[in-house]
Design an enzyme around this catalytic site. Structure first.
Site, mmCIF file in Angstrom:
data_model
loop_
_atom_site.group_PDB
_atom_site.id
_atom_site.type_symbol
_atom_site.label_atom_id
_atom_site.label_comp_id
_atom_site.label_asym_id
_atom_site.label_seq_id
_atom_site.Cartn_x
_atom_site.Cartn_y
_atom_site.Cartn_z
ATOM 1 N N SER A 227 0.832 -1.198 0.000
ATOM 2 C CA SER A 227 0.000 0.000 0.000
ATOM 3 C C SER A 227 0.871 1.254 0.000
ATOM 4 O O SER A 227 1.714 1.412 -0.882
ATOM 5 C CB SER A 227 -0.956 -0.042 1.185
ATOM 6 O OG SER A 227 -1.997 0.902 1.035
ATOM 7 N N ASP A 453 -8.756 -4.520 -6.048
ATOM 8 C CA ASP A 453 -8.274 -3.759 -4.895
ATOM 9 C C ASP A 453 -9.087 -2.480 -4.712
ATOM 10 O O ASP A 453 -9.170 -1.654 -5.627
ATOM 11 C CB ASP A 453 -6.796 -3.407 -5.106
ATOM 12 C CG ASP A 453 -6.102 -2.992 -3.823
ATOM 13 O OD1 ASP A 453 -6.685 -2.220 -3.051
ATOM 14 O OD2 ASP A 453 -4.972 -3.454 -3.608
ATOM 15 N N HIS A 483 -7.311 -5.827 -0.560
ATOM 16 C CA HIS A 483 -6.202 -4.896 -0.709
ATOM 17 C C HIS A 483 -4.893 -5.651 -0.682
ATOM 18 O O HIS A 483 -4.554 -6.317 0.305
ATOM 19 C CB HIS A 483 -6.258 -3.883 0.433
ATOM 20 C CG HIS A 483 -5.259 -2.785 0.326
ATOM 21 N ND1 HIS A 483 -4.810 -2.283 -0.878
ATOM 22 C CD2 HIS A 483 -4.601 -2.073 1.284
ATOM 23 C CE1 HIS A 483 -3.939 -1.313 -0.655
ATOM 24 N NE2 HIS A 483 -3.793 -1.181 0.653
#
Length: 514
Positions: A227, A453, A483
């Site tokens: 991320s 995602d 995610h």
């Protein structure tokens, strides 16, 4: 009021409710002021601090290997490397294989920004056990986070009130209240954290990582970023391309977008995840308890949120489940398909007037523990984003942009659009419209994108690959949900990532796992 700006870069690991683990230990500090020569004093890890999320000291890994913690000194101001220093909290698990097979350290950043790597790595350490055969697994609390000179804004009691307030204003009076509350929060950050606020940009954290590489004794930085950790990794590669070793970016941030574009893309990403959740629930052989069709599921959720705006229901007494808290909880549960069952249970309960599950999901997003203490993830997230991002959006600007955000998602549009004002009246100017991640001369970086995602939409992986530059990025696509990709436990993804990190085998460009 929730802090929807954090959704733009939140890590998969922040969805785990109230992680545990932590750090300590003191570096012995090089006497001549050369911070690269400092020796780390690794010790047993203590229980996490409140800023790291609280809880118990990390348990040993399944084979009995212990987690060790230390602190590293780094310059407060990288523009004055011989000036004041701060402590960066570290954690590691030593490599399990023979020393002659050890590659070095594998440094993790799990995202946020604002997530504590010291508490997150032990919570998921066993998932990376195969990588530990040849690497020491290492993570850290980035500056401003956890025990690394943490940013402090409001007290726990004040945050309880803050997160209960309306984040999606419907009229001029509510807009004025939202702007005023944002200014008050940001003023509290300045009052309580004035010294560290100018020094928490991603470029500062990237320089800390290169110092960490040297202190750990590694010629190259071997890195696993998830991320926001992919943005940090990209910035590192830009600043130190010749120091990049084997690196994986998973759940990839689009580095070409400004905050508005990023928020709009994420709005569409969460809507896609909600669509997939509704389709999944209603396509099963057993009856879906929250709707008969995908549209029915989404319509009932919309009605719940509208009803909660008028009349909140019981949440975690004395707190009540507001529209904002429910939206936050729904978003939290869309980070991983593993959490869809909790979303179903939470919605079913909320339709019967019980908001506890959705409130707990919201609390997890906000870093609130069961005893009512908050980690500093919201404060750190705001500080890092505002240090990085040059734009300062106004309420009038957001109001004008609402139609496009609502078109991207009727449910999440207002929520994420209004998060754009988070840096209003911030004490420190932002650095740039978007990060520079160009890294000519870097070793290959494996960029993993997930088509489902919600937080970092799939298109970001391609744009990161292009921005890194020709011959640097190798793309891997995962056709999945949630995610990130590696922590989905998809065998194809894990096999290709493991083969690259352990053996240096670069996957074929454009490889797909489904």
């Amino acid at each position: 009021m929730a802090n929807p700006s954090r959704l733009r870069c939140a890590a998969l690991t922040t969805t785990a409710v109230l992680l545990a683990a932590l750090l300590a230990g003191c570096g012995d500090g090089a006497e001549d002021g050369d911070l690269t020569a400092q020796k780390l004093d690794w010790k047993d890890c203590p229980a996490p601090s409140e800023a790291e999320g609280g809880g118990s000291a990390p348990s040993p890994l399944p084979n009995g290997a212990a987690w060790q913690c230390a602190t590293m000194r780094a310059p407060l101001d990288w523009g004055r490397p011989k000036g004041d220093t701060i402590s960066i909290a570290l954690i590691r698990a030593r490599a399990s294989g023979p020393e002659n097979k050890r590659i070095g350290s594998l440094v993790f950043n799990f995202g946020g920004p604002g997530g504590s790597g010291v508490s997150t790595l032990p919570a998921f350490g066993s998932d990376y056990d195969v990588l530990r055969t040849r690497y020491d697994l290492v993570s850290f609390d980035p500056r401003g986070v956890g025990r690394s000179a943490p940013v402090k804004c409001k007290s726990d009691a004040q945050l309880d009130v803050y997160f209960q307030q309306d984040a999606t204003p419907d009229n001029s009076a509510e807009r004025a209240q939202l702007v005023n509350r944002t200014k008050q929060f940001n003023a509290a950050c300045e009052q309580n954290s004035r010294k560290i606020l100018p020094h928490v940009a991603t470029t500062d954290a990237a320089r800390d990582m290169d110092l960490l590489r040297q202190v750990l004794g590694d010629d190259k930085l071997h890195y696993f970023g998830i991320s926001y950790g992919t943005e940090l990794g990209g910035v590192y590669a830009h600043l130190f391309p010749k120091n990049v070793g084997r690196a994986v970016f998973d759940g990839v941030v689009d580095p070409t977008q400004n905050p508005e574009q990023s928020a709009l893309g994420q709005t569409a990403g969460f809507q896609l995840a909600l669509d997939n959740f509704a389709e999944d629930c209603t396509s099963k052989t057993t009856e879906c308890p929250i709707g008969d069709t995908p549209e029915d599921v989404k319509n009932r959720i919309a009605k719940l949120l509208n009803d909660l705006e008028k009349k909140p229901i019981s949440g975690d007494p004395p707190r009540r489940l507001t529209q904002t808290a429910a939206t936050n909880g729904i978003a939290q549960s869309l980070y991983s398909k593993d959490f869809w069952e909790y979303l179903t249970e939470g919605l079913e309960a909320a339709y019967d007037g019980d908001g506890r599950i959705l409130m707990l999901l919201s609390d997890s997003m906000n870093g609130r523990s069961e005893n009512g203490e908050y980690s500093n993830i919201t404060a750190a997230n705001t500080a890092i984003n505002c240090a990085d991002e040059k734009p300062r959006y106004t309420a009038d600007f957001v109001q004008q942009r609402l139609p496009e955000f609502r078109a991207a998602s009727p449910l999440f549009g207002d929520y994420l659009a209004w998060g754009l004002i988070s840096c209003t009246n911030w004490a420190v100017p932002g650095a740039a419209d978007h990060p520079d991640v160009s890294a000519p001369g870097s070793a290959p970086i494996l960029v993993v994108g997930n088509t489902g995602d919600p937080a970092t939409p799939y298109s970001g992986a391609r744009r990161m690959a292009e921005a890194l530059g020709s011959g640097v990025a190798v793309e891997l696509t995962y056709k999945g949900q949630g995610h990130g990709a590696y922590d989905s436990k998809d065998k194809c993804v894990q096999s290709k990532v493991n083969d690259y990190l352990l053996n240096g085998t670069v996957p074929k460009a454009g490889a797909v796992c489904s």
